[in-house]
Design a protein around this motif. Structure first.
Motif, mmCIF file in Angstrom:
data_model
loop_
_atom_site.group_PDB
_atom_site.id
_atom_site.type_symbol
_atom_site.label_atom_id
_atom_site.label_comp_id
_atom_site.label_asym_id
_atom_site.label_seq_id
_atom_site.Cartn_x
_atom_site.Cartn_y
_atom_site.Cartn_z
ATOM 1 N N ALA A 454 -5.077 -3.420 2.142
ATOM 2 C CA ALA A 454 -4.071 -3.395 3.215
ATOM 3 C C ALA A 454 -4.636 -3.995 4.499
ATOM 4 O O ALA A 454 -3.957 -4.782 5.184
ATOM 5 N N TYR A 466 3.687 -2.685 1.781
ATOM 6 C CA TYR A 466 2.760 -1.610 2.088
ATOM 7 C C TYR A 466 3.356 -0.293 1.609
ATOM 8 O O TYR A 466 4.580 -0.138 1.532
ATOM 9 N N ARG A 467 2.465 0.632 1.290
ATOM 10 C CA ARG A 467 2.908 1.967 0.903
ATOM 11 C C ARG A 467 2.937 2.813 2.172
ATOM 12 O O ARG A 467 1.884 3.106 2.745
ATOM 13 N N TYR A 531 8.094 1.847 -0.107
ATOM 14 C CA TYR A 531 7.483 0.518 0.001
ATOM 15 C C TYR A 531 8.220 -0.268 1.079
ATOM 16 O O TYR A 531 9.441 -0.417 1.018
ATOM 17 N N THR A 548 -1.751 0.184 1.081
ATOM 18 C CA THR A 548 -0.930 -0.528 0.107
ATOM 19 C C THR A 548 -1.336 -0.114 -1.292
ATOM 20 O O THR A 548 -2.285 0.654 -1.479
ATOM 21 N N VAL A 562 1.372 -7.699 -4.324
ATOM 22 C CA VAL A 562 0.167 -7.683 -3.490
ATOM 23 C C VAL A 562 -0.863 -8.668 -4.048
ATOM 24 O O VAL A 562 -1.506 -9.415 -3.297
#
Length: 598
Positions: A454, A466-467, A531, A548, A562
């Motif tokens: 990330a 991204y998470r 997400y 992420t 990703v």
């Protein structure tokens, strides 16, 4: 033609809805082809909920008209909520407003007031997108009427569906059937459908899985195009791959997974480096085989994630990839994308590198095998030559764990269960799955790779997912504080608690007999992780400023996206030439968040 952003800005400046011709004049557009393109763009913006069209056919920005767009979450008791695309508190929808809606629909609502629980209350303006196409339910045959009924199995689908007796495929009363919706509900009328499949009797072996697959509309068949593409994939890694992938086959990577695992996403290797460590996390190089916009990619995107049932898996990728070509099996060459981290004496990541690589896993280890070794029982370990490497991993794990606790990440020790079936596919036994240090070791290595990824992608400003995980909403926090007060407990941080406050309270209650109940309430106070293409939102539960998912591209579509972003950067391509735009990622983030919850 002007971009969506420019059109929105122009209409916001105008301050009132404008009809199509007025918008065209303001934008100085006259060519017939351009006007048609503008008309299509306005319709698309209306469909996506960015614009609203009034009765006089005037277009205005939804935000400026006190309108909220989002996805509908239905409650089994008939009412529902709209989860806004823009975040913020959910909008309450009464049973009357829900008559025209079904669970998962995307809708536009007008804020009409605040209800007695001080929640925003909405009135339906428009249905942007229908979510439910097919419904699984129990057939209720009515001999004395031309219309029979289907009661959905999903409790969130509150509408009983009408089926004409000429369209029930000779289904018997009480059987489980699949209904295709032909007419959606309105405020006055229930939905109408036709039976397209008879699944069978409710008590038949394996029926529970069949019902779940269809109830939640889980994709379970591969397209013809995907089947054809699979025929052209290689069976093994070839020498040609050494032109694009670095040779790391000399390093003893290992996979550590559950005993019944088949898809090995990740392998790890660690060695001392000065006073610190050099960690290499090798992840299956799915992006090498699954290219954007291919049939394989479209099927994977549609599925979004692998779905695990107790005795069956619906994989995101066909087994030829998930269990074979991409799976990091022992003693065979496999393509991987390695995240290499230089970690110092304090557990801080000092350098991040990525390497397309060829690796060869030295062993397929299980959590129980490694846990026995780590607890001082090396005699039964089947790979004694790997013990020094596993000890390196364990020392690094202990260092990262100290840093995790100092950071204040929330740790809830939940008990997972494993369901065992008998020969008739009925539940024979449910047994707990005990987490041990081997589980935690792998988890910590994956966290290190994910957060490093990330940070690396954020620095390059490339669109990716991204998470994100936000802290508690005010109403949830208030409910939690009232619950804790009744138990004589207190959550620190007042109106803005930090993860560390949750972590300290969780540690404090460990000896209480009601610890499980309290942990459940703490968990439910937090928002669901999603997400999004926003690196700044961070991950509240893990106490990361950015995070992420990089480590599971075999079973999660965001991880595959990703990987594609990483490769684009490694090839020194301009960000502007990346296959995905920020808008694409917003849509994919919403889709992937939905697929993991359906």
């Amino acid at each position: 033609i002007p971009s969506r952003e420019y059109i929105l800005l122009h209409l916001e400046t105008e301050g009132k809805p404008l009809p199509f011709q007025a918008i065209a004049r303001r934008l100085e557009l006259h060519d017939p082809e351009v006007l048609e393109a503008l008309r299509r763009r306005l319709r698309a913006m209306e469909r996506d909920g960015q614009l609203i069209r009034n009765r006089r056919n005037g277009y205005g920005p939804a935000k400026k008209m006190d309108l909220v767009r989002g996805r509908v979450i239905a409650h089994p008791q008939g009412y529902g909520f709209l989860v806004s695309d823009e975040g913020g508190s959910d909008v309450y929808l009464s049973e009357k407003q829900m008559r025209s809606l079904m669970h998962g629909d995307r809708a536009l609502v007008n804020i009409v007031g605040i209800d007695y629980k001080e929640r925003r209350e909405g009135a339906l303006v428009d249905i942007l997108e229908r979510n439910v196409n097919e419904v699984v339910g129990r057939f209720n045959y009515r001999k004395t009427s031309p219309i029979s009924l289907v009661k959905p199995d999903n409790p969130r689908l509150c509408h009983t569906i009408l089926v004409h007796n000429s369209q029930h495929l000779q289904a018997k009363d009480g059987q489980i059937v699949v209904v295709k919706i032909t007419e959606y509900p309105t405020i006055d009328n229930p939905p109408i459908g036709e039976i397209i499949e008879i699944i069978g009797d409710q008590r038949a072996p394996g029926m529970e899985v069949d019902i779940a697959i269809r109830t939640y509309e889980l994709p379970h068949q591969w397209s013809v195009e995907t089947t054809q593409e699979l025929k052209h994939l290689p069976k093994t890694v070839s020498k040609k791959n050494l032109n694009t992938h670095q040779d790391f086959r000399h390093l003893p990577f290992v996979t550590i997974d559950g005993e019944d695992a088949q898809d090995f996403d990740d392998a790890v290797y660690c060695e001392p480096r000065g006073k610190g460590w050099l960690l290499k996390v090798a992840i299956a190089d799915v992006s090498h085989y699954v290219k954007p916009n291919t049939a394989l990619d479209q099927d994977a995107q549609k599925r979004g994630t692998s779905v695990y049932f107790p005795n069956q898996v619906l994989p995101m990728l066909p087994e030829a990839l998930s269990n074979h070509l991409c799976s990091l099996k022992p003693h065979v060459d496999r393509l991987a994308l390695i995240c290499e981290l230089a970690i110092d004496f304090y557990g801080r990541t000092r350098r991040i590198n990525f390497h397309p690589a060829i690796i060869q896993s030295a062993a397929r280890l299980t959590y129980d095998q490694v846990a026995q070794l780590l607890t001082g029982n090396p005699t039964s370990f089947p790979h004694p030559h790997l013990i020094p490497h596993l000890e390196n991993l364990y020392q690094l794990y202990q260092l990262l764990l100290k840093r995790r606790r100092k950071r204040g990440a929330i740790e809830f020790e939940t008990i997972e269960t494993k369901i065992l079936f008998d020969q008739h596919q009925k539940i024979a036994k449910i047994q707990p799955v005990i987490r041990n240090d081997a589980h935690r070791l792998i988890e910590e290595m994956m966290l290190a790779a994910n957060v490093a990824t990330a940070e690396w992608l954020t620095a390059r400003a490339i669109p990716t997912l991204y998470r994100t995980h936000q802290g508690p909403k005010p109403e949830k926090l208030s409910e939690l504080q009232q619950f804790l007060n009744r138990l004589g407990l207190k959550l620190g941080g007042k109106e803005q608690p930090h993860p560390l406050h949750y972590a300290k309270l969780s540690e404090k209650i460990q000896t209480r007999p009601d610890v499980r109940m309290i942990q459940t309430r703490l968990l439910r106070s937090l928002q669901l992780a999603t997400y999004q293409p926003d690196a700044q939102k961070g991950h509240f539960g893990l106490a990361y400023s950015t995070y992420t998912h990089f480590t599971s591209p075999i079973r999660r579509y965001p991880d595959l996206l990703v990987h594609r972003a990483i490769y684009h950067c490694l090839q020194n391509q301009p960000v502007e030439q990346f296959f995905y735009t920020q808008h694409n990622m917003e849509k994919l983030g919403e889709h992937c968040s939905m697929t993991e919850r359906r």
